[in-house]
Structures are given as C-alpha cells and as structure tokens.
Design a protein around this motif. Structure first.
Motif, PDB file in Angstrom:
ATOM      1  N   SER A  50      36.176  34.217  35.872  1.00  0.00           N
ATOM      2  CA  SER A  50      36.174  35.492  35.045  1.00  0.00           C
ATOM      3  C   SER A  50      37.302  36.970  36.081  1.00  0.00           C
ATOM      4  CB  SER A  50      35.003  35.834  34.895  1.00  0.00           C
ATOM      5  OG  SER A  50      34.502  34.705  34.448  1.00  0.00           O
ATOM      6  N   ILE A  51      36.261  36.536  37.120  1.00  0.00           N
ATOM      7  CA  ILE A  51      37.568  37.979  38.179  1.00  0.00           C
ATOM      8  C   ILE A  51      38.679  37.292  38.712  1.00  0.00           C
ATOM      9  CG2 ILE A  51      37.199  38.922  40.468  1.00  0.00           C
ATOM     10  CD1 ILE A  51      34.160  37.528  40.426  1.00  0.00           C
ATOM     11  N   ALA A  52      38.966  35.642  38.657  1.00  0.00           N
ATOM     12  CA  ALA A  52      40.226  35.650  39.070  1.00  0.00           C
ATOM     13  C   ALA A  52      41.482  35.550  37.797  1.00  0.00           C
ATOM     14  CB  ALA A  52      40.686  34.058  39.464  1.00  0.00           C
ATOM     15  N   GLY A  53      40.757  34.630  37.015  1.00  0.00           N
ATOM     16  CA  GLY A  53      41.122  35.407  35.924  1.00  0.00           C
ATOM     17  C   GLY A  53      41.926  36.639  35.603  1.00  0.00           C
ATOM     18  N   TYR A  54      41.139  38.001  35.494  1.00  0.00           N
ATOM     19  CA  TYR A  54      41.323  38.554  35.498  1.00  0.00           C
ATOM     20  C   TYR A  54      42.514  39.547  36.558  1.00  0.00           C
ATOM     21  CZ  TYR A  54      41.368  44.325  35.839  1.00  0.00           C
ATOM     22  OH  TYR A  54      41.967  45.460  35.402  1.00  0.00           O
ATOM     23  N   ILE A  55      42.067  39.124  37.264  1.00  0.00           N
ATOM     24  CA  ILE A  55      43.322  39.257  38.943  1.00  0.00           C
ATOM     25  C   ILE A  55      44.851  38.761  38.613  1.00  0.00           C
ATOM     26  CG2 ILE A  55      43.691  38.840  41.012  1.00  0.00           C
ATOM     27  CD1 ILE A  55      41.203  38.958  41.719  1.00  0.00           C
ATOM     28  N   VAL A  56      44.717  37.560  38.195  1.00  0.00           N
ATOM     29  CA  VAL A  56      46.182  36.558  37.929  1.00  0.00           C
ATOM     30  C   VAL A  56      46.868  37.549  36.845  1.00  0.00           C
ATOM     31  CG1 VAL A  56      47.469  35.261  37.019  1.00  0.00           C
ATOM     32  CG2 VAL A  56      45.206  34.521  38.457  1.00  0.00           C
ATOM     33  N   ALA A  57      45.637  37.410  35.700  1.00  0.00           N
ATOM     34  CA  ALA A  57      46.947  38.458  34.628  1.00  0.00           C
ATOM     35  C   ALA A  57      47.473  40.099  34.721  1.00  0.00           C
ATOM     36  CB  ALA A  57      45.945  38.600  33.379  1.00  0.00           C
ATOM     37  N   LYS A  58      46.824  40.920  35.751  1.00  0.00           N
ATOM     38  CA  LYS A  58      47.553  41.910  35.872  1.00  0.00           C
ATOM     39  C   LYS A  58      48.723  41.719  36.998  1.00  0.00           C
ATOM     40  CE  LYS A  58      45.616  44.995  35.907  1.00  0.00           C
ATOM     41  NZ  LYS A  58      46.093  45.919  35.015  1.00  0.00           N
TER      42      LYS A  58
END
Length: 625
Positions: free
Chosen positions: A570-578
């Motif tokens: 969940s953390i990494a998915g947000y980072i990659v999206a940004k």
C-alpha cells in the motif's frame, strides 16, 4: 572448463583444491555459476573467509552464509569469536558470486562499465526517471521512511521488503516474509529513486530459490516455479551454538493457506527483470546464463503441452493476488494479462541462439493466439452484451457463433443496469458454458499496460472507470473486483469464507496498492488525470489510517476488518503512483508495446476467424484459438 574454473577459485581464495566438488561455468558477463553441490573457500591464516553451501534446515533447502574468524582470536571474550552474527559478504550478484568480485568487475585489467554501474549521467546508472528530492511532499517522505523500515537484509545486503510492518499486530502469520508479488511496487519505487542494489539482489536471490526442492505430499511441481515468498532466518551455526548464520527459507505454497502454487510469481519476476534493465540501462543481469536459464524454465512451465484447448493459462483458484477461494479457477484474466506481459518481456530479453529457436517459435505463436482469444472472447461492452443476449445455444459446427455454448441467462441482472453506453471491460474468466462477468481491476489494468487490450478497448476500460467512479474508486481506490459475491452465491463459491465476506478483502474490497497499476495504465493512454484524481482520493486518509492493506464496504469507507496496518505494498503503490505522475516518461519501463509482427499476425487471425468466414486456407501456420 570445470577444472579451469576451480583453479581460478583456488587462486582467488588462496586455497588448495576444494573438498566439495563444484561444477562451474562462465557466462557472457564473466560470472561464475555454482551448482547445487556448493563450495568451500579457506582463507590464509589470520584472514576471514566466506563459506557458501547448500544444506538443510527443518526440511527446507537453504543458502547459508557466515563469517569465520581466525582461531587465534578465540580468547576468553566470547563476544570476539565472531565479529558479526550476520555474514560479511561483499555486495555481489548472488550468493554464489561472493569470491568473484574482482573477476566480475575486471576484464583484461579494465573496469567493465556495465558492471561498474556508470551508465547514466549521475555516475550510478540513474537516468531521467530519478526524481529530485524537492518534489517529494510530506506524505511521500513518511511513505519512504516506512518503506525503508520494511527492508530485509541478507548477508548485510538488502534483498526485499516484508509484506507488513504493523507493530500493534501480535498475529504475524507470514506477513514478515518477502513476497514476490508484494515486492514489485517496492522494487519499482527503488528503481525510480535510483537505488538499484535491492532490486538486483532480489532478482538474483529469488532466481536461486527457483531450482530448489519443492514437495507437497510427495509430489513436486515443475522446476521453473518461483516461490510465493521467502524469509531470512538467523539460526545457530551447525556444530557451534555460539555463532549464527543467515538462511533463505522459501515457501512455494507448501505452507500457504490452501497449499496453492503461486502462478503469478514467475510472471512478475520476468516483468521486474525487464523493468530493471530498462530503468538502469544495465543489461548484464538479464544476459547472464543463469538468468537466461531461469527465464526459459518459467516459459517452459507455462508453455507445456496439456489437455487445454485454449491458449490461456489454466490455473487453480487462489493462484494470484486473489489467493483464497473466490471462484477464479480456470482462465482468470489477471493471470492471462501477466502471462502476456511476461511473454513479450521474455521475447525481448532472451538471447537469440539455435538452442532456443523452438522456444522462441512457441512463444511467438502463443502470443498471437492469446491476444486474439482474449480480445475476441473476454471483451464485453453494451454491443457485445446484446449479442450474447441473442446467442443461440447447442451449436455443433465449426462455424458456431456461440463457441463456448454460453447461455444468455448467465448475464447477471446487475450488469444490464451497470454497463454504461460508453465503456467496456474484459470479463474475469471464460470457460465452456461459463462467463464470469465480474470486473477485476488488476486484470483489466494490466491488459492495458501489456497491450493485451487494443487501444480502443484500453480507452473503453478507462471510460468505465470514469463512468463508474463511485463504485470502482469511491472513498478509497481501488476495487479489486466488482461486484461482491453475496448471500447464497458467497456461501457456495467461497465456502462461507469469513475473511471474504461481501465487500471485504478479495470479495469487493478496496486495495490502495492498485493505484500504481492504474497510474501506469492511465499514463500509457495519455489520460493521467484519472490516476491523479484517484491519488487525491487516497491522500485524504491513507496516511491518517496508517496505510492499511485494504478497505471494506461498497465505497471503501471502513478500514478492513482484518487489514494489516503499515502494509508495504500500500505504501509502495502510493509512492510509485506519485513518482510516475511526476515523471510520466518513466512508465515506459513497465509498458509493453505490441510490435508489427504481432499486429500483422493478429490481422491474419481475424480474417480467418470462423465467426466471419471459415477457410482452411486462411493461414499457412495454424494457431489454436
């Protein structure tokens, strides 16, 4: 060759002949491969030595690495016996290459730029995808701190990230392991950040786990199977309880709930390998002999002949992200999209040689057949739905329109009202006399990313997201599937699974990690505003809610009843999206572009499609569709 390589090892280690016979071979990248027999290297008196071997611990194969100190230092102070309880290996390509650093980096006395990492403009192989620190806001900074806190180390080197790092949860289960599929967004985030070592180590260490023994009730699956996860364990050193060693302990499904093999692990591994090469410009990893062999083993497992009449990959329930009983057995869309992407990626990375000619032919044939099959039979929009509604059944003919004998009454009432006039999607599954009309986000999004869906279909899928924003995004993106199984259908299909109750977990839950797949798909179709809006929705509460694994209810208003907090993907998915929204060009390392060879072959398939005109002379080469 074996004798020569062993001599090189003896010179490098300043040792006599090894007592454990080792089969060694060199590859194009000047790496030495290690067979399952292992090797021992003994240093000169007073120096340290690293030992790598294959052994057993609690019925698992493992890789062990530990640091030995000269006996002269074994004084009264026991703390001095071992300088470190973790191994002192230098950063290396894999645990089999520890003693070969100089050999790997030097060719005829010169530093190899591919191995030295000086590939980009900043001296560490980074290219334009690396983001300036000034562009990272406070939520991203928090996310990065949490992501780094989840990193797992083996031999002092980072090898992955654990699934969740929730300090308030006493029931760890297997959330403290490194999962292949869970690490993908973490790996992409590190690549975009310019931190390549952890991804490289992950790729090579999981590759070594691929060929280990895998047995469930006396049965061993195919050798190309990649593990679902692995754990770094620190155990007492054999014969010396005062010292410890690190071991890699993989799970191929033997300990998983339901004992299901992770079909998607190998497919994700190939996709990440390609992304690593695209992002870093360092192709030496994918060109290694052991990596090439690993790719071929996965492909041979997936392309093996069987009883199936279709080019889609046949799997059991729970063999992908949805890893519990949810009625996706057969030919689920998620597996087909990943399969297609992995085939395209593998064809791009495999070295052309006579020995792999047959494999390349089989791969290309499967790509054409798979793309035709999914585009033609998985696609539904209002026009196709009306066509299915008017199907005739029990057709026995080569020219049948209703090839799979789908009964019109299978069209669920919710879909008639839900399907917008503008938009469409790939159905979740297709089998004889059965169409699963549920909408699955990952399968549809990766169909866009991999070009399994046509450009027109890809835009229609994104149109559907916009038209049904309240149901698919709601208060927290993104629905894993829609709609949820309820009442009698839930009891029959899930077996009354208490975790997959309606609108929870895999049964219609909302998963923030899917943000990064939505972002890649939106950027590819030049519609980044869709991902931007979804990220804004997530930012309202995901950090305040402590980065949950998933959300419940129809609109994702509640934190999941059994959701882990500080869930890494969940953390990494947000980072990659940004990261990707800040630099859309970086998404190219994940996108597959269909080449003209496939386009032309697909056109031939359409012209020979029995639904239009049946002809036994339509193709010089036959394809099973």
């Amino acid at each position: 060759m074996a004798a020569t390589s062993e001599t090189v090892l003896q010179v490098l280690c300043n040792a006599g002949p090894s007592k454990s016979h080792t089969r060694l071979s060199s590859n194009k990248s000047n790496f030495l491969g290690l067979s399952k027999h292992g090797f021992n290297s003994v240093g000169a008196k007073g120096s340290s030595c690293t030992k790598i071997e294959s052994s057993r611990h609690k019925n698992h194969r493992r890789i062990c690495a530990f640091h030995i100190v000269d006996p002269v230092h074994h004084g009264s102070n026991l703390n001095d016996r071992f300088i470190s309880l973790s191994c002192k290996c230098q950063k290396s390509d894999s645990v089999t290459d520890v003693v070969n650093e100089d050999l790997n980096r030097k060719i005829n006395g010169k530093i190899d730029p591919l191995l030295d990492g000086n590939l980009g403009t900043n001296g560490n192989g980074a290219f334009s995808s690396v983001l300036p620190n000034a562009d990272i806001d406070s939520k991203e900074e928090e996310a990065w701190e949490l992501l780094r806190a989840s990193m797992v180390y083996y031999c002092g080197n980072p090898v992955g990230t654990i699934a969740a790092n929730d300090p308030s949860d006493s029931s760890i289960l297997n959330y403290d392991q490194v999962f292949i599929r869970d690490f993908i967004p973490s790996g992409i985030a590190f690549l975009l950040k310019g931190e390549y070592d952890i991804v490289r180590n992950f790729i090579l260490h999981t590759l070594q786990l691929q060929s280990w023994e895998k047995t469930v009730d006396c049965h061993s699956p195919g050798q190309g199977l990649m593990p679902a996860s692995f754990k770094v364990r620190t155990v007492p050193l054999d014969g010396d309880d005062s010292a410890t060693e690190d071991i890699l302990d993989p799970d191929f499904g033997e300990a998983a709930i339901g004992r299901v093999a992770p079909v998607d692990s190998g497919l994700w591994w190939i996709i990440l390998l390609r992304a690593y090469g695209k992002c870093t410009g360092d192709l030496s990893v994918q060109e290694r002999i052991d990596v090439q062999t690993g790719i071929k083993m996965i492909l041979k497992l997936c392309l093996a002949d069987g009883f199936d009449m279709f080019p889609t990959l046949l799997v059991t329930d729970g063999s992908c992200m949805i890893d519990r009983r949810m009625g996706i057995h057969g030919h689920p869309l998620e597996i087909q999209a990943l399969f297609y992407s992995a085939l395209l990626s593998a064809r791009e990375m495999l070295t052309r040689e006579d020995a792999s000619a047959d494999l390349m032919t089989a791969l290309s044939n499967r790509l054409v057949a798979l793309s035709f099959h999914v585009r033609e039979y998985y696609w539904v929009d209002m026009k196709k739905l009306n066509e299915i509604y008017r199907y005739k059944t029990e057709e026995y003919s080569y020219d049948a329109v209703n090839k799979f004998n789908i009964y019109p009454d299978q069209i669920p009432p919710w879909l008639v009202e839900w399907m917008p006039n503008k938009g469409g999607y790939m159905i979740g599954n297709l089998q004889p006399a059965h169409m699963d009309f549920r909408f699955f986000s990952l399968g549809n999004l990766w169909s866009i990313v991999s070009s399994l869906a046509t450009s027109e279909q890809s835009h229609a899928i994104l149109d559907l997201y916009e038209a049904k924003w309240g149901q698919l995004v709601g208060d927290m993106p993104l629905k894993i599937c829609y709609p949820a199984l309820e009442e009698q259908e839930w009891r029959i299909i899930t077996g009354s699974d208490p975790k997959n109750t309606p609108w929870s977990y895999h049964n219609g839950g909302s998963w923030p990690t899917l943000l990064w797949q939505l972002t890649v798909a939106s950027i590819k179709m030049n519609r980044p505003e869709i991902a931007e809006n979804a990220v804004k929705v997530a930012e309202r509460r995901i950090a305040k809610d402590k980065w949950p694994e998933y959300y419940d209810t129809k609109r994702g208003r509640f934190i999941g009843k059994q959701a882990r907090l500080f869930q890494t993907w969940s953390i990494a998915g947000y980072i990659v999206a940004k990261q990707l929204l800040a630099n859309p060009d970086a998404a190219k390392m994940l996108v597959n572009i269909e080449d003209m060879e496939l386009v032309n072959a697909f056109s031939c398939m359409l012209s020979a499609n029995p639904r239009r005109k049946r002809s036994r002379k339509g193709l010089n080469q036959s394809f099973i569709i």
